[in-house]
Each structure stands twice: as C-alpha cells, then as structure tokens.
Design a protein around this motif. Sequence first.
Motif, short mmCIF file in Angstrom:
data_model
loop_
_atom_site.label_atom_id
_atom_site.label_comp_id
_atom_site.label_asym_id
_atom_site.label_seq_id
_atom_site.Cartn_x
_atom_site.Cartn_y
_atom_site.Cartn_z
N LEU A 34 -7.83 3.16 -3.05
CA LEU A 34 -8.24 1.92 -2.32
C LEU A 34 -9.82 1.77 -2.35
O LEU A 34 -10.28 2.93 -1.53
N THR B 169 0.72 -1.38 -0.07
CA THR B 169 -0.06 -0.07 -0.11
C THR B 169 0.71 1.28 0.05
O THR B 169 0.59 2.23 -0.82
N THR C 138 -7.18 -2.30 -3.96
CA THR C 138 -6.52 -1.23 -4.51
C THR C 138 -6.66 -1.13 -6.22
O THR C 138 -6.34 -2.51 -6.68
N THR D 47 -3.28 5.52 -7.66
CA THR D 47 -3.79 4.40 -6.97
C THR D 47 -5.07 5.24 -6.07
O THR D 47 -4.82 6.00 -5.53
#
Length: 209
Positions: free
Chosen positions: A194, A181, A202, A192
């Motif tokens: 999530l 992450t 993700t 990105t």
Amino acid sequence: MNLVHPEIDAYLARLAAHGDPVLADMEKLGDERDFPIVGPQVGRLLEVAARSCGARRVLELGSGFGYSAFWFLRAVGPEGTVLLTEGSDERAREAEEFLTRGGFAGRFRIEVGDGLDIAAALTGPFDVVFCDVDKHDYPRALPLARQLLRTGGLFITDNMLWDGKVLAPDDRQTRGVLELTRELYAATDFVTTLVPIRDGLTVALKLAP
C-alpha cells in the motif's frame, strides 16, 4: 487528512509536473467540478508500474473522464490498448475527446456501464487491472482481477486510505475499502503493498498458481 507534510506534498507536486496541455486541461476540469482524479503524482506511479511489467493490455474499472487512462496509454506504447469502463455517457464522451486530443486515437476503447459487470463478461489476460469503482463494491473487484490478470500482472486500486477513514470505519464505503485491503494482504496468489501517496493505492502483483 494530509498523508504527508504539506511542504513535502508541494515538493512532490513540483517533481511530478508534466507540462502536458491535455493533462493540464483535465486537471483544471477536475478542480472546477470537484471531481476526484488521481493527479500527476499517482499518474506517474501508474505509468511506471505499467511500464515495469511491460503492459500492453490495461483494464480500468471506473474511468471518469479518462485521466488515469491517459497515463496508462503513455506506458503501453503504440501497440498497447486501454479499455475504459465508465457509468456516465457524458464522462465517456469527454474521455474520448481528451484521449484523442492526447494522440491516442485507435489505442483505447470505452464501454459505458457498470465496470464490474462489464469486466465479468471479458476474456483476459490483461497486464494491469486498475480499480476505482464505488468503494463499497471494492471486494467484488478482486475475483475479477484474479480471473483476468496474467501471472506477473498488476492489480492497482485507488483510494485505499480513503481520506484516513480506514482508521475509524463507520460507513459502507470504508468497510468496502478495508475488506479488499484485508483480502489482498491475506491472498496467497498476490503480493501487495500500500503506497501512501495522495489517497493511498495498493499495488498487488499476481503470482504464479
């Protein structure tokens, strides 16, 4: 840990209902074995994501008995292919049976072994790389995705909230989730987000170099 209120989750589950008998059999098998599958809410997101980038080549790092691959195969169309990787011979055979029953014969390939080792020997480009390997190995997946994805491709990773353990990491698996992450959000070659559905995943878009 419930990521959303149970009544909201039930509402989302009703919306995600698909009516597909093969998917239903896969979901039943997952329940009977207590084997984790992404489920229809995430399955629909995988299909939408793959369709949105015009995916024709999808690579799965960790495939189980083929549930997520089923959704990707719906997305890539008759000219597309999905490459599954699975460590268990038995689950690989089950995946082949389910996906063939689903009408996807000739549009997928299954390689048995460690998904990351298999990916390291592949040649891209792929349009989507989906990661669902052992969580402590998650950081190893990013360099492979970076190498194999085309610009504009998607690196999608499941279990990125890891049942809430990311809030108080105290084991190797959770540390692997958190390391990936951090690397994704710090990367300059990916954008990105999530998504907090089911166990969190993700979606990372690969940018031009």
